[in-house]
Design an enzyme around this catalytic site. Structure first.
Site, PDB file in Angstrom:
ATOM      1  N   CYS A 176       0.823  -1.217   0.000  1.00  0.00           N
ATOM      2  CA  CYS A 176       0.000   0.000   0.000  1.00  0.00           C
ATOM      3  C   CYS A 176       0.850   1.256   0.000  1.00  0.00           C
ATOM      4  CB  CYS A 176      -0.929  -0.005   1.206  1.00  0.00           C
ATOM      5  SG  CYS A 176      -1.863   1.531   1.415  1.00  0.00           S
ATOM      6  N   CYS A 235      -1.731   1.845  -2.770  1.00  0.00           N
ATOM      7  CA  CYS A 235      -2.715   2.903  -2.526  1.00  0.00           C
ATOM      8  C   CYS A 235      -2.117   4.306  -2.530  1.00  0.00           C
ATOM      9  CB  CYS A 235      -3.399   2.683  -1.182  1.00  0.00           C
ATOM     10  SG  CYS A 235      -3.782   0.971  -0.784  1.00  0.00           S
ATOM     11  N   LYS A 282      -0.618   5.442  -5.953  1.00  0.00           N
ATOM     12  CA  LYS A 282      -1.746   5.431  -6.899  1.00  0.00           C
ATOM     13  C   LYS A 282      -2.642   6.633  -6.698  1.00  0.00           C
ATOM     14  CE  LYS A 282      -5.367   3.796  -5.596  1.00  0.00           C
ATOM     15  NZ  LYS A 282      -5.788   2.411  -5.694  1.00  0.00           N
ATOM     16  N   TYR A 309      -9.478  -3.391 -11.240  1.00  0.00           N
ATOM     17  CA  TYR A 309      -9.467  -1.969 -10.858  1.00  0.00           C
ATOM     18  C   TYR A 309      -8.063  -1.398 -10.939  1.00  0.00           C
ATOM     19  CZ  TYR A 309      -7.820  -3.236  -6.139  1.00  0.00           C
ATOM     20  OH  TYR A 309      -7.086  -3.713  -5.080  1.00  0.00           O
ATOM     21  N   GLU A 343      -7.491   1.913 -13.014  1.00  0.00           N
ATOM     22  CA  GLU A 343      -6.951   3.079 -12.311  1.00  0.00           C
ATOM     23  C   GLU A 343      -5.668   3.574 -12.976  1.00  0.00           C
ATOM     24  OE1 GLU A 343      -8.444   2.294  -7.697  1.00  0.00           O
ATOM     25  OE2 GLU A 343      -6.533   1.486  -8.379  1.00  0.00           O
ATOM     26  N   HIS A 365     -26.678  21.109   1.609  1.00  0.00           N
ATOM     27  CA  HIS A 365     -26.844  21.675   0.265  1.00  0.00           C
ATOM     28  C   HIS A 365     -25.849  22.821   0.038  1.00  0.00           C
ATOM     29  CE1 HIS A 365     -29.113  22.449  -3.383  1.00  0.00           C
ATOM     30  NE2 HIS A 365     -29.088  23.753  -3.097  1.00  0.00           N
ATOM     31  N   GLU A 371     -25.838  14.755  -0.801  1.00  0.00           N
ATOM     32  CA  GLU A 371     -27.248  14.932  -0.443  1.00  0.00           C
ATOM     33  C   GLU A 371     -28.187  14.174  -1.389  1.00  0.00           C
ATOM     34  OE1 GLU A 371     -29.203  18.769  -0.967  1.00  0.00           O
ATOM     35  OE2 GLU A 371     -27.581  19.389  -2.307  1.00  0.00           O
TER      36      GLU A 371
END
Length: 649
Positions: free
Chosen positions: A203, A208, A211, A344, A348, A624, A629
């Protein structure tokens, strides 16, 4: 000597950095010419150049045992740091008074970028018992053991952790926190291209972290047209400096490597930079980079070796292709790139390379993002295609060849019609799966069973078939290959084994784990895909609430790509809530496609753990204007047949 060192990063470092290095190395060279014993701080060039970090690490390591000395040295260094006189005096005064001198501490460049190694040379006359105790505090970061103490079970260690990745480090530190005597083994075998890295696992070094940073670089490139729309004068086709980006990312990774080693030392975990394997059910052997072998006995062991990328079994794959182990530290721009695989990792990588301006193609045999929600996988791929990434479907590479001009010629075969064709690329990245790094562990010597197909270990609550040997992280069979999963499993396991703080001893729950795919249009999800939900609860009991939308921040940008596709398409983002109608519309899957997907999804993961229903979402007042939302206002269902595209704010 100093010129030779500094010339390696002249183009990338500031004048202040170069002056510091010249001063330090110059002072050492002068002392050598005078025949004095001297100190050499052998460090990776990236960390040495970052003088403020180096100063802090130096002070913390060498003067932690004396607050007064540390304070005085900090005061002296703050006023005159960066001048050779300050460097030489503040290093030597403390040690000359004790009759010590220093020797060269060699740096294993390929092993630990970003770490500072140091070693003490004991004077000929020996040292006093008081000084010897002081030496123990100045532990060499290259894996010096803590003082031995007899243990009740008669073994050298309460716990041996094999693997210095996220799960292994978390387990080792948690066990040590509760008083266990712990050793952590970590050794990285170079990739086929010779890439290796420091402590921290996949990672931090090749997963991670780099990346996400390269993904962010791509997002910034896409944002230039947004800036123009908001009144900034920005050239949309900016020049990107690949080397500068890689150096910056590797600098950060180097600091993390060093931080992990420091954390192990502070927790009194014995770090072993050795390749570890089992001798029997209570003994391991470690082999260091020099080939020196040593055996250690233990009461309990945790296997946390993680995984490494797989290679295609076709001619030229290992010799000419790279994997995710290599792409984040490439010195030169990748140029025209082929990403092999529908995972993925493949998407990615292709996503940020396309965003950085490289001609990028993805070749896939069958299904994109297998295991994820198929509807959203299709939207991700469609968005990438419209924004410049080429998809080569139903096709597999058959052979890789090096051309005379240094390119890679790939021979493809279409799986539908059987026809073959060839194309040349500058770089080929394989992302066709990962295998657990258990091949060299000699698990059979300890009696540990594993899956021969992928090397992974089947466990119940992280416990293998051998009662005192456990496993966490990517090495576990049928568990999620995610860093936070490995960390939480490692911490909880270590607490169950050694915790004496009175807190509940929790087991790891592998259900409802949130995750995010960092494609150009990010995808966050928690819970089941629509396909799995129907398979689990029955199609008649599953309903999906849908909403397409466009973030407010995108609405002023009306620029288009050369192919006519808008940079910020209408209704490109998507939200889906999957409910079980037979259980009071309990939410069994939540999916989001859009910017900041990880940040949006994380909060809903907590609610999902608490058995959130659709009514709970309806009762919540949204913030908002935000994209999140959307989940509080969804009314259109798939079965209704209504158009779920948004028509206002």
């Amino acid at each position: 000597f100093s010129k030779r060192i500094t010339s390696r990063f002249k183009a990338r470092r500031s004048n202040k950095d170069r002056r510091l290095l010249i001063n330090v190395v110059g002072e050492f060279a002068r002392r050598r010419r005078r025949g004095e014993r001297r100190v050499i701080i052998a460090s990776h060039r990236r960390v040495l150049a970052r003088y403020s970090f180096w100063r802090r690490a130096f002070l913390d390591d060498f003067f932690a045992s004396s607050k007064a000395q540390k304070k005085s040295c900090e005061e002296a260094s703050s006023s005159s740091w960066g001048r050779s006189s300050s460097v030489s005096s503040f290093i030597s005064e403390h040690h000359r008074s004790r009759g010590r001198s220093w020797k060269v501490a060699r740096h294993n460049h390929s092993r630990s970028p970003g770490d500072l190694f140091r070693a003490l040379d004991v004077p000929k006359g020996g040292v006093s018992s008081e000084e010897e105790a002081s030496l123990d505090k100045m532990v060499e970061l290259n894996g010096t053991e803590s003082p031995q103490s007899p243990l009740e079970h008669g073994k050298e260690y309460d716990l041996v952790v094999i693997g210095g990745g996220s799960g292994g480090l978390a387990a080792a530190k948690e066990a040590a926190k509760h008083g266990a005597k712990v050793a952590c083994f970590d050794f990285v075998k170079p990739s086929e291209k010779g890439t290796t890295w420091g402590l921290g696992g996949t990672c931090v070094n090749v997963g991670c972290i780099p990346k996400k940073l390269m993904h962010q670089a791509g997002i910034l490139g896409e944002s230039f047209s947004d800036a123009n729309a908001f009144g900034w004068t920005v050239e949309e086709k900016q020049q990107h400096d690949w080397g500068k980006m890689v150096n910056g990312i590797q600098d950060h990774i180097g600091s993390l490597n060093f931080g992990y080693r420091t954390a192990l030392r502070e927790k009194k975990v014995d770090y072993k930079n050795e390749y570890c394997s089992f001798v029997d059910a209570n003994t391991v052997k470690g082999v260091n980079k020099r080939g020196v072998e040593k055996q250690y006995t233990f009461d309990k062991a945790i296997i946390a070796v993680g995984g490494r990328p797989s290679y295609l079994d076709v001619p030229g794959a290992r010799e000419l292709c790279i994997t995710s182990d290599d792409v984040f530290s490439l010195e030169n721009p990748p140029g025209k790139t082929l990403c092999v695989g529908a995972s993925y990792i493949s998407l990615e990588t292709a996503g940020f390379l396309s965003a950085l301006g490289y001609d990028t193609s993805v070749v896939v045999r069958s299904v994109f993002l297998r295991g994820f929600d198929a509807e959203i996988a299709g939207q991700i791929v469609g968005h990438m295609e419209r924004h410049g990434t080429r998809m080569i479907r139903d096709t597999t590479p058959q052979k890789f060849e090096k051309t005379e001009d240094g390119k890679i010629k790939v021979e493809f075969k279409n799986t539908m019609f059987g026809n073959k064709f060839k194309e040349e690329f500058d770089t080929v990245v394989l992302a066709v799966g990962r295998n657990a790094v258990t091949e060299g562990l000699d698990l059979s010597a300890a009696g540990v069973e594993f899956n021969p197909k992928n090397g992974k270990i089947p466990c119940v609550d992280e416990q293998t078939n051998v009662s005192h040997i456990y496993a966490v992280g990517d090495v576990l069979d049928t568990r999620q290959e995610l860093t936070p999963v490995a960390i939480k499993a490692g911490v909880r396991l270590a607490h169950r084994l050694f915790g004496k703080d009175g807190k509940p001893k929790m087991k790891m729950n592998y259900d409802l784990v949130p995750t995010t795919v960092f494609t150009p249009l990010e995808y966050g999800c928690v819970g089941m895909s629509e396909e799995l939900a129907k398979e689990t609860y029955g199609e008649e009991n599953i309903e999906s609430y849908l909403s397409y939308f466009k973030p407010l921040e995108w609405t002023t940008n009306h620029a288009a790509h050369e192919n006519g596709t808008m940079h910020r398409e209408d209704n490109a983002c998507f939200a889906k809530v999957i409910v079980n109608t037979a259980d009071s519309e309990r939410v069994v899957g939540l999916h989001y496609l859009g910017p900041n997907a990880g940040e949006v999804t994380q909060g809903y993961a907590v609610a999902m753990k608490m058995n959130m229903t659709k009514q709970d979402l309806d009762d919540t007042v949204g913030i908002h204007p935000t994209v999140s939302e959307q989940f509080t206002t969804m009314t259109i269902t798939r079965s209704s047949g209504e158009d779920p595209q948004s028509k206002g704010c």
